[in-house]
Enzyme design. Structure first.
Site, PDB file in Angstrom:
ATOM      1  CG  ASP A  29      -1.383   4.808   3.199  1.00 50.20           C
ATOM      2  OD1 ASP A  29      -2.250   4.328   2.408  1.00 50.20           O
ATOM      3  OD2 ASP A  29      -1.307   4.258   4.396  1.00 50.20           O
TER       4      ASP A  29
ATOM      5  CD  GLU B 106      -2.412   0.846   2.958  1.00 53.63           C
ATOM      6  OE1 GLU B 106      -2.740  -0.076   3.515  1.00 53.63           O
ATOM      7  OE2 GLU B 106      -2.980   2.252   3.499  1.00 53.63           O
TER       8      GLU B 106
ATOM      9  CG  HIS C 292       1.535   0.855   4.986  1.00 52.14           C
ATOM     10  ND1 HIS C 292       1.701   0.840   6.382  1.00 52.14           N
ATOM     11  CD2 HIS C 292       0.961   2.104   4.696  1.00 52.14           C
ATOM     12  CE1 HIS C 292       0.916   1.747   6.925  1.00 52.14           C
ATOM     13  NE2 HIS C 292       0.615   2.623   5.951  1.00 52.14           N
TER      14      HIS C 292
ATOM     15  CD  GLU D 171      -3.280   6.778   5.927  1.00 49.59           C
ATOM     16  OE1 GLU D 171      -4.429   6.379   6.256  1.00 49.59           O
ATOM     17  OE2 GLU D 171      -2.163   6.736   6.247  1.00 49.59           O
TER      18      GLU D 171
END
Ligand SMILES: *[C@@H]1O[C@H](CO)[C@@H](O)[C@H](O)[C@H]1NC(C)=O
Ligand SMILES: *[C@@H]1O[C@H](CO)[C@@H](O)[C@H](O)[C@H]1NC(C)=O
Length: 453
Positions: free
Chosen positions: A230, A228, A244, A233
């Site tokens: 990101d 993942e 991640h 956020e």
């Protein structure tokens, strides 16, 4: 023994294909969303791409085939039709969505707005998770390495405890099960989520534990893992940019507490990195950079540029710029002792982990930037969501976390929200009208989407 296991495997494989069919009470019509594919330099050579948006299957009505009876209601499964996962998979179908009335999702040319609480005729909806599609049945795939991803965002209506997230995960372009991408199936991420009602076309009803503080959610025995990225956020108080890693970057199923992540008691037991290597300016000691009236003023919209420097399956660096009022703003230099550089590299992550005196380093344990790069090389699906946090009240993003740490400890303070903020019951009642707006998505080679100084 070996051949029997093999036979079982092929039976499962067959049942997967027929799992999670679709209902016929509501036609599925995706809201249209345009975006720009850029080339050249400076954002002047972009062509419009006609895309569409789909809501994740987990938000949808799941009912008995040919009948209005719920298969899943509130946070529990029907005990007869879903007495086991295989039965449930063939008995139950997922429905089309009324995007605006039920889910508070609207689009207007290049802009997507997600409302937080939407009171529909049959239910109250909380937040949403949407994917960008190439066509009715296929997710748009992005290859981020060597490219930059740019969008405008309005977080002014996002208070403490909410998270307007724009990110990428290594999902399959066709989704999963019979319903496929058209119905928003196939989600996975670095938390190996176990709150998904269906995984790989099969129900996750067996062993389901209803949540104690979420009327709409629970946790099943199976989880869905993948790498993942990101990109965003954030709320109006804090923001984080976070890769991640995962041992296996594309979708892989996990089981029970071996999933690790948010949904398991064994956070670090899974195949993915639940923490990530995060660049949050406030957490890096630069408390005057991001927020209402600050350098990046979150009371007004702004542009977010993220560059993924590298080539092939090598990712060397993740760089961030903001543009507001025609001014390009670089990510700030960290003030935390021991961390230098305003972009993410493997060395930068190592320095952050050390400076913050973390006792775990799952990002590195699961492959670090190399894993993230492998995920990107597979192609990733764009997710845009709005959520509140039933596990940690979003304090990891916008407050001091863990809450018993002194705010002066390196990495403990992530934003100026109180440690008592972000309780879902509070934000859902007090900030029901919250919303996030994403617009003007632009994608292309480094330097093609904006005027870099
Ligand atoms: C499933 O629900 C329907 C009602 O919609 C009911 O008639 C049927 O008996 C149920 N099936 C099972 C296996 O319990
Ligand atoms: C990736 O990096 C490795 C090691 O630094 C190098 O040998 C390889 O040529 C690179 N590949 C590409 C496509 O840049």
């Amino acid at each position: 023994m070996l051949s029997r296991a093999f036979l079982l495997g092929s039976i499962f494989a067959t049942s997967l294909v027929s799992g999670q069919g679709v209902g016929s009470y509501q036609t599925e019509t995706h809201p249209k969303l345009t975006w720009q594919q850029c080339s050249g330099t400076g954002g002047s050579n972009c062509r419009t791409v006609n895309g569409e948006i789909v809501i994740d299957a987990n938000w949808r009505w799941l009912h008995v085939k040919g009948d209005y009876k719920n298969c899943y209601d509130g946070n529990t499964w029907d005990t007869t039709n879903c007495s086991d996962n295989d039965k449930c998979s063939s008995n139950c179908v997922v429905e089309g969505a009324d995007y605006s009335a039920t889910y508070g999702i609207t689009t207007s040319s290049s802009a997507l707005t997600l409302k937080f609480v939407t009171k529909g005729s049959y239910s109250t909806n909380i937040g949403s998770r949407t994917y960008l599609m190439k066509d009715t049945n296929t997710y748009q795939m992005f290859n981020l390495i060597g490219n930059e991803f740019t969008f405008d965002v309005d977080v002014s209506q996002l208070p403490c405890g909410l998270n307007g997230a724009l990110y990428f995960v290594v999902m399959d372009s066709k989704g999963q099960g019979t319903a496929g991408a058209k119905y928003g199936t196939g989600y996975c991420d670095g938390q190996c989520p176990r709150d998904l009602k269906f995984i790989n076309g099969k129900a996750n009803a067996a062993g389901w534990q209803p949540s104690s503080n979420d009327q709409n959610a629970g946790v099943g025995e199976r989880g869905a893992c993948c790498a993942e990225m990101d990109v965003w956020e954030a709320n109006s108080i804090s923001t984080a940019l976070t890769p991640h890693s995962c041992d296996t970057v594309s979708f892989s199923e996990c089981s029970g507490e071996n999933c690790g992540g948010t949904y398991s008691d064994t956070r670090y037991a899974g195949p993915c990195d639940p923490n990530g290597c995060d660049f949050n300016p406030y957490r890096l000691g630069v408390t005057d950079f991001y927020g209402k009236g600050k350098t990046v003023d979150t009371s007004k919209p702004f542009t977010v540029v993220t560059q993924f420097l590298g080539s092939g399956s090598n990712l060397s660096e993740i760089k961030r710029f903001y543009v507001q009022n025609g001014k390009v703003i670089e990510n700030p230099q960290p003030k935390t002792k021991g961390i230098t550089g305003n972009s993410i590299t493997q060395q930068w992550c190592d320095a952050e982990n050390k400076a913050n005196q973390e006792d775990v380093y799952p990002f590195k344990d699961h492959g670090g930037m190399r894993s993230m790069a492998q995920g990107m090389a597979k192609g990733m699906v764009l997710v845009m969501s709005l959520w509140d946090d039933h596990y940690a009240n979003m304090l990891w993003l916008d407050s001091t976390y863990p809450t018993d740490k002194d705010a002066s400890f390196p990495g403990a303070a992530r934003g100026d929200c109180p440690i008592t903020s972000g309780v879902p019951a509070d934000v859902e009642s007090q900030n029901a009208n919250a919303q996030v707006k994403y617009s003007n998505i632009k994608f292309g080679p480094i330097g093609s989407t904006f005027k870099q100084p």
